[in-house]
Enzyme design. Structure first.
Site, PDB file in Angstrom:
ATOM      1  N   ASP A 112       0.860  -1.179   0.000  1.00  0.00           N
ATOM      2  CA  ASP A 112       0.000   0.000   0.000  1.00  0.00           C
ATOM      3  C   ASP A 112       0.899   1.232   0.000  1.00  0.00           C
ATOM      4  O   ASP A 112       1.360   1.678   1.047  1.00  0.00           O
ATOM      5  CB  ASP A 112      -0.902  -0.028   1.240  1.00  0.00           C
ATOM      6  CG  ASP A 112      -1.843   1.169   1.314  1.00  0.00           C
ATOM      7  OD1 ASP A 112      -2.034   1.856   0.297  1.00  0.00           O
ATOM      8  OD2 ASP A 112      -2.390   1.410   2.414  1.00  0.00           O
ATOM      9  N   PHE A 156       0.611  -7.279   4.763  1.00  0.00           N
ATOM     10  CA  PHE A 156       0.318  -5.931   4.295  1.00  0.00           C
ATOM     11  C   PHE A 156       1.471  -5.000   4.639  1.00  0.00           C
ATOM     12  O   PHE A 156       1.823  -4.857   5.811  1.00  0.00           O
ATOM     13  CB  PHE A 156      -0.979  -5.413   4.925  1.00  0.00           C
ATOM     14  CG  PHE A 156      -2.178  -6.255   4.583  1.00  0.00           C
ATOM     15  CD1 PHE A 156      -2.976  -5.931   3.505  1.00  0.00           C
ATOM     16  CD2 PHE A 156      -2.484  -7.394   5.321  1.00  0.00           C
ATOM     17  CE1 PHE A 156      -4.078  -6.722   3.169  1.00  0.00           C
ATOM     18  CE2 PHE A 156      -3.571  -8.191   4.999  1.00  0.00           C
ATOM     19  CZ  PHE A 156      -4.366  -7.853   3.910  1.00  0.00           C
ATOM     20  N   LYS A 157       2.047  -4.413   3.615  1.00  0.00           N
ATOM     21  CA  LYS A 157       3.107  -3.415   3.809  1.00  0.00           C
ATOM     22  C   LYS A 157       2.475  -2.043   3.620  1.00  0.00           C
ATOM     23  O   LYS A 157       2.068  -1.672   2.517  1.00  0.00           O
ATOM     24  CB  LYS A 157       4.239  -3.627   2.807  1.00  0.00           C
ATOM     25  CG  LYS A 157       5.374  -2.606   2.928  1.00  0.00           C
ATOM     26  CD  LYS A 157       6.358  -2.753   1.774  1.00  0.00           C
ATOM     27  CE  LYS A 157       7.506  -1.757   1.894  1.00  0.00           C
ATOM     28  NZ  LYS A 157       8.366  -1.768   0.695  1.00  0.00           N
ATOM     29  N   ILE A 158       2.404  -1.287   4.705  1.00  0.00           N
ATOM     30  CA  ILE A 158       1.731   0.008   4.675  1.00  0.00           C
ATOM     31  C   ILE A 158       2.788   1.110   4.686  1.00  0.00           C
ATOM     32  O   ILE A 158       3.631   1.166   5.575  1.00  0.00           O
ATOM     33  CB  ILE A 158       0.784   0.175   5.879  1.00  0.00           C
ATOM     34  CG1 ILE A 158      -0.149  -1.035   6.002  1.00  0.00           C
ATOM     35  CG2 ILE A 158      -0.008   1.472   5.751  1.00  0.00           C
ATOM     36  CD1 ILE A 158      -1.053  -1.264   4.809  1.00  0.00           C
TER      37      ILE A 158
END
Length: 305
Positions: free
Chosen positions: A140, A166-168
């Site tokens: 993201d 999830f890589k934010i």
């Protein structure tokens, strides 16, 4: 390491000769350095790897030599993003067949305006997951121009269970991570921090279980994660304060060129060239980076000596 993956999974730079050709030996040396840096995994062919400047044949070559050189010492994550679902799925299958343990993908986009709607993204990731059968970390990041809401990411994780990391790396990352973890429950196996760890402490406090930095100083960042995971937030904050100036310098001044500059200074690689239209660091900017690095004495400055 086995699932759930956590810790520090840095992005490997792609190494070129001064003339822009792939430096295969240089890329192998980077794999060995990163293993010795104590990383928990290595991500290849990402944006910080200059993936957008590689041909398909070069991507395949880098993927195979990286997996061969790492030889199972740590998990290798292969970035397989593409606007075309067919191409993304083909890349995913090739990566899984070659031995990748996880994929990283951005949502499908092309330029500023070509994007899929939410149903299109669900179908895109489902076809990729069906093709590869290995976990996927959704990236993201502002580069895609795609807004990924927390409700949509949870829907994606539940409808396509292989999308469970999830890589934010957007504004307000800590708040988004916290909301994602609270809403997602067991569907979120790995909430990760990104953007060179510029907001790492806030993201760890929010519940991040890992980070995907550059390959410049992962040996100095990993102890921060270890201390925080052990409940010693005071030690984690002190360690973070020590490296934050160079992280800030990397994030704001150098970008993907930083790891190459430090590795070249340390003799790990022969050239820190980036491919045009990217340009080299200004000598004064590079001088500032190396000054900060020398004060920290990371492994990249010592490994080849």
């Amino acid at each position: 390491m086995t699932e759930p993956y956590k810790g520090i999974l840095p992005i490997a730079p792609t190494i070129f000769h001064d003339n822009g050709d792939l430096d295969l030996d240089g890329n192998r040396r980077v794999m060995d350095l990163m293993v010795d840096q104590g990383v928990d995994g290595i991500c290849i062919l990402a944006n910080f790897s200059e993936q957008f400047l590689l041909t398909d044949d070069e991507r395949d070559q880098v993927m195979r030599l990286s997996l061969e050189q790492v030889a199972g010492r740590v998990p290798v994550i292969v970035t397989t993003s593409h606007f075309s679902t067919r191409i993304a799925a083909s890349r995913a299958k090739a990566a899984a067949d070659a031995g990748a343990k996880m994929l990283m993908m951005m949502p499908p986009y092309h330029g500023a305006l070509l994007k899929a709607d939410e149903q299109g993204m669900i179908e895109h990731f489902k076809q990729v997951a069906d093709a590869c059968g290995i976990p996927i970390i959704l990236q993201d990041a502002p580069l895609s121009g795609v807004t990924l809401t927390v409700p949509f990411m949870i829907r994606l994780a539940r409808e396509v269970p292989l999308v469970r990391y999830f890589k934010i790396e957007v504004a307000g990352t800590a708040n988004k991570l916290r909301a994602l973890i609270e809403a997602g429950g067991e569907a979120v196996a790995g909430p990760f921090d990104g953007e060179e760890a510029i907001t790492l402490m806030a993201d760890l406090d929010a519940g991040a279980t890992g980070t995907m930095t550059s390959a410049m100083i992962p040996d100095l960042i990993k102890p921060i994660l270890t201390a925080h995971a052990e409940g010693d937030r005071e030690q984690a904050a002190a360690l973070y304060a020590r490296v934050l100036p160079i992280i800030n310098y990397e994030n704001r001044q150098c970008g993907l060129r930083s790891a190459k500059a430090v590795m070249k200074e340390g003799g790990v690689i022969k050239s820190e060239a980036v491919r045009h239209p990217l340009t080299p660091l200004h000598p004064k900017t590079r001088e500032g980076l190396i000054e900060l690095a020398r004060a920290l004495d990371p492994l990249a400055l010592r490994w080849a000596k």
